[in-house]
Design an enzyme around this catalytic site. Structure first.
Site, short mmCIF file in Angstrom:
data_model
loop_
_atom_site.label_atom_id
_atom_site.label_comp_id
_atom_site.label_asym_id
_atom_site.label_seq_id
_atom_site.Cartn_x
_atom_site.Cartn_y
_atom_site.Cartn_z
N GLY A 1 0.81 -1.21 0.00
CA GLY A 1 0.00 0.00 0.00
C GLY A 1 0.83 1.26 0.00
N HIS A 2 2.03 1.18 -0.62
CA HIS A 2 2.99 2.27 -0.50
C HIS A 2 2.92 3.31 -1.61
CE1 HIS A 2 5.61 -0.80 1.83
NE2 HIS A 2 4.84 -0.13 2.64
N ASP A 3 2.13 3.09 -2.62
CA ASP A 3 2.16 3.99 -3.77
C ASP A 3 1.84 5.42 -3.34
OD1 ASP A 3 1.05 5.46 -6.18
OD2 ASP A 3 1.76 3.62 -7.12
N SER B 1 -2.36 1.80 -6.13
CA SER B 1 -2.53 0.37 -5.87
C SER B 1 -3.92 0.03 -5.34
CB SER B 1 -1.47 -0.12 -4.88
OG SER B 1 -1.57 0.57 -3.65
N ASN C 1 9.34 5.57 -7.38
CA ASN C 1 8.74 5.17 -6.11
C ASN C 1 8.27 6.36 -5.28
OD1 ASN C 1 8.97 2.48 -6.59
ND2 ASN C 1 10.88 2.21 -5.48
N TYR C 2 8.57 7.58 -5.74
CA TYR C 2 7.96 8.78 -5.19
C TYR C 2 6.98 9.30 -6.23
CZ TYR C 2 11.86 8.84 -1.86
OH TYR C 2 12.78 8.52 -0.90
#
Length: 523
Positions: A115-117, A122, A465-466
């Site tokens: 759940g990092h997007d 996601s 990823n950011y």
């Protein structure tokens, strides 16, 4: 209102919401909802087993499952688009069925691991969609003899770190939030240590490195999630670390020559020995502080060795920081992970297994720097942080070392040699109003705009990823051209973008796996 504070050395990953263009309250009436569930039942070998892994808005557990790994509270609104169905698979066959049924009934699939997007892609979509939540697929199988492990996609980094500590205190994995951490100058990014993977493609085929081929294996190691298929597991190498590492934290205010030290840091940090990593953070990281001291420059360091080795090195190479023994703490690598995460000293390593997440409202952006920013520009930048409510800061991640030695074509991540450091910009706030959100988003966009003269150009680089939808998006409906996708794609991947498009065209020509910034196939 509770005050906010932030430990910038912990690379926290947040989420950012998309505009709602579908009435989420009516999603469960969408005809495909029933058809999809019937399809899953018919396509599953044991329909009773998968039925226990399906959550719809009528299910009492739906909300808790949806929000468990939700990190940005801007998603926790009634207007945020919600999935028709959440499936938490426990087997390959479950995933194959979900892919098949989504294709059959025209539903978009979003895949969630941690759940990092940063933009919430996601588990948020502007069209009817299903979430494939990998949380139940989190096995870690360690090969002690070869110092590597198969790690399923639902496992957390903490769970992997804990497994490593059970083998040796001299092994580690070079990750952290966003696919890198304080070992990057010594060992590079996490993708550099991936040696195999298991992938399910659009046709339901389960493939490993040998069967998927080197092009696909290259692409999935950093080419963006939800693009080439469903990765169910990674095989990763461990790396060596000494028994003792040293952490330090040194805050400096304007009166303590913070700007001059940051300016000097730009010339030093990327040339230090690979074993030394010093993160520089500038801005407002504690909302309860006011006045001139509310804005600081803080230097967070990890050294692979002891204090007695570190201090003379710092005195020789970076005396401007004024590091002293009292700033430093010796510990093992595993303990340093917990310390970085904000746990107190002597905390049990069992805390690595926690999946409790920090939740906040946030917006982030990124940049890359090739030439040092002039001191007068840093002075003007410093003033901008007094303008933000709550928290606003930028952290500067030093490159050099291993990052300069790996070719930019090794994996899709292309920002290697020639870069001094990476910048991450953050705005984080408590107030739950649209006005507050817009105020903070406007602040970070203005900050990003003011940085234009000092960062990489043609294209202006960004870190996947950011994720940042401000730099360009695909079409929500229909196909996206190469030209449109390259607007954002070249910023993330540089010259690697073209190869990613060729791989996508070969493995998923109909563009089933897609989101607002997924690699498109050639039309």
């Amino acid at each position: 209102m509770a005050s906010l504070s932030y430990s910038p050395f912990l690379f926290l990953l947040f989420l950012f919401s998309l505009p709602c263009i579908i009435d989420s309250a009516r999603l469960h009436h969408y005809p495909a909802h029933t058809n999809f569930l019937q399809c899953l039942s018919q396509n599953s070998e044991h329909s009773s087993s998968i039925s226990n892994l399906i959550y719809t808005p009528q299910n009492s557990s739906y909300s808790s499952v949806l929000h468990f790994t939700l990190q940005d509270l801007r998603f926790n609104t009634s207007s945020t688009p919600k999935p028709l169905v959440i499936v938490t698979p426990t087997s390959v066959s479950h995933i194959q069925s979900v892919i098949s049924c989504c294709r059959k009934h025209g539903l978009q699939l979003r895949i969630r691991s941690g759940g990092h997007d940063y933009e919430g892609l996601s588990y948020v979509s502007a069209v009817p969609f299903v979430v494939l939540d990998m949380i139940n697929m989190r096995d870690i199988k360690v090969d002690v003899a070869n110092n590597n492990a198969w790690v399923q996609a639902g496992a957390s980094l903490g769970e992997l770190y804990y497994k490593i500590t059970q083998i040796s205190r001299n092994l580690a994995f070079p990750a952290g939030g966003g696919g890198y951490g304080p070992l990057l100058r010594k060992y590079g990014i996490a993708a550099d240590q991936v040696i195999d993977a298991q992938l399910i493609d659009v046709n339901g085929r389960l493939m490993d490195r040998a069967s998927m081929g080197e092009d696909v294996f290259w692409a999935i190691r950093g080419g963006g999630g939800n693009t080439f298929g469903v990765v169910i597991a990674w095989k990763v190498n461990f790396v060596s670390v000494p028994s003792t590492v040293t952490l330090f934290t040194v805050p400096r205010t304007l009166e303590q020559n913070a700007i001059k030290i940051v300016h000097r840091w730009q010339y030093v940090a990327n040339k230090l020995p690979d074993e030394l990593y010093i993160l520089s953070v500038m801005g407002k990281t504690n909302a309860s502080e006011v006045g001139s001291d509310s804005v600081k420059a803080t230097f967070f360091g990890l050294f692979l060795g002891g204090i007695n080795q570190l201090l003379p090195l710092m005195q020789e190479r970076f005396p401007e920081l004024g590091l002293v023994k009292e700033d430093c703490s010796e510990m093992g690598w595993a303990e340093s992970i917990l310390n970085i995460a904000g746990f107190p000293a002597n905390t049990s390593l069992d805390n690595l297994l926690t999946r409790t997440l920090l939740k906040a409202r946030t917006k982030s952006k990124s940049d890359y720097v090739k030439e040092a920013i002039p001191e007068d520009a840093l002075e003007r930048l410093w003033k901008r942080f007094y303008e933000v409510d709550d928290l606003g800061f930028m952290y500067m991640v030093p490159y050099g070392g291993r990052m300069s030695q790996v070719p930019e074509s090794s994996v899709p991540f292309a920002h290697r040699a020639g870069y001094l450091y990476k910048i991450g910009y953050f705005a984080t706030w408590n107030e739950d109003t649209n006005r507050a959100s817009q105020r903070h988003i406007n602040w970070i966009r203005k900050l990003y705009s003011r940085m234009t003269p000092y960062v990489s150009k043609n294209p202006r680089g960004a870190y996947i990823n950011y994720r940042d939808l401000d730099i360009g998006v695909n079409n929500v409906l229909g196909q996206t051209s190469y030209a449109k996708a390259s607007i954002w794609g070249k910023k993330y991947y540089g010259d690697n973008f073209d190869r990613l498009v060729r791989v996508k065209t070969a493995i998923d020509p109909t563009n089933f796996f897609r989101n607002e910034q997924s690699i498109p196939p050639l039309l």
